[in-house]
Enzyme design. Sequence first.
Site, PDB file in Angstrom:
ATOM      1  N   SER A 194     -19.233  15.417 -32.204  1.00 61.83           N
ATOM      2  CA  SER A 194     -18.352  14.298 -31.575  1.00 61.83           C
ATOM      3  C   SER A 194     -17.914  13.387 -32.859  1.00 61.83           C
ATOM      4  O   SER A 194     -16.972  12.771 -32.798  1.00 61.83           O
ATOM      5  CB  SER A 194     -19.054  13.336 -30.454  1.00 61.83           C
ATOM      6  OG  SER A 194     -19.366  14.242 -29.438  1.00 61.83           O
ATOM      7  N   HIS A 244     -19.882   8.260 -32.978  1.00 59.17           N
ATOM      8  CA  HIS A 244     -18.472   8.212 -32.955  1.00 59.17           C
ATOM      9  C   HIS A 244     -17.859   7.306 -33.698  1.00 59.17           C
ATOM     10  O   HIS A 244     -16.755   7.340 -34.299  1.00 59.17           O
ATOM     11  CB  HIS A 244     -18.365   7.765 -31.255  1.00 59.17           C
ATOM     12  CG  HIS A 244     -18.538   8.925 -30.493  1.00 59.17           C
ATOM     13  ND1 HIS A 244     -18.613   8.728 -28.922  1.00 59.17           N
ATOM     14  CD2 HIS A 244     -19.101   9.963 -30.341  1.00 59.17           C
ATOM     15  CE1 HIS A 244     -18.900   9.826 -28.421  1.00 59.17           C
ATOM     16  NE2 HIS A 244     -19.151  10.656 -29.165  1.00 59.17           N
TER      17      HIS A 244
END
Length: 272
Positions: A194, A244
Amino acid sequence: MDQPGYGVNGPQQNRGPQLVCAWHHDRPTGVTCQRCGRPVCGQCQTQAAVGVHCPACMREGQAQQRAVRTPLGGTAANSNPMLVTWTLIGINVGVYALMWLLQLVNINATYWLGLAPVVAFDEPWRIVTSGFAHSMSNPAHLLLNMYTLWIFGRMLEGGLGRARFLILYFASMLGGSIGVILLSPAYTLTVGASGAIFGLFGAVLAIALWGPRQHRSNLTTIVVLIGINVVFGFIVPGISWQGHLGGLITGTAVMAVILFLRKRAVRNGRRG
């Protein structure tokens, strides 16, 4: 009146010295290179618009040809424009398969591949391996990341070129790992691509902000999409918003540098 003779008994014609190929000295030829005039045999000839070219002139011509560049400065691929993307997907899937096989013999690979701040400096390989490992209890984790990688690979790899796309991906993955080290709880293990994926989000945002004019119409959509994903990471438990955020910031910064260098090269009259 004497008759003209033919064959071995007739007069010999003076044809001058016999030409031989400049690369194969045992092969006579009557053909010369259109550019340099060197004799070339059939094996060494390359048909040109007019006449033939020798190997040396062909290499020289290819070296002088400028590579076709995309608006983002990448070299246009002559073959698969998503080679790096598919390779990255294959590595992620391969690592997941290996983790699954190890799980069959009661080895939890997450504890060896995942990243936790407390072990980051003693076992630095986790900074990279955590970006290729995924949750074994949730296969959708891998599927969603790989689907998103495929989407952004289609958008970015062809425009950036393979080398720049790979640099962007790995820099974003490292940025995500740094975000985990700096912001995550010390003993929390993190896995997943991610961070790198959010770096690709950031790259698309940078292109919309500072890239070629035709990409700016997508700015609102991109900002909304990134906003939704960032908020999603904060409100849903088990998602590393730290990774993230680190990947998003890094990807945006790396893409901004690529665009800046591209613009400077264009201003200086280069094609880099």
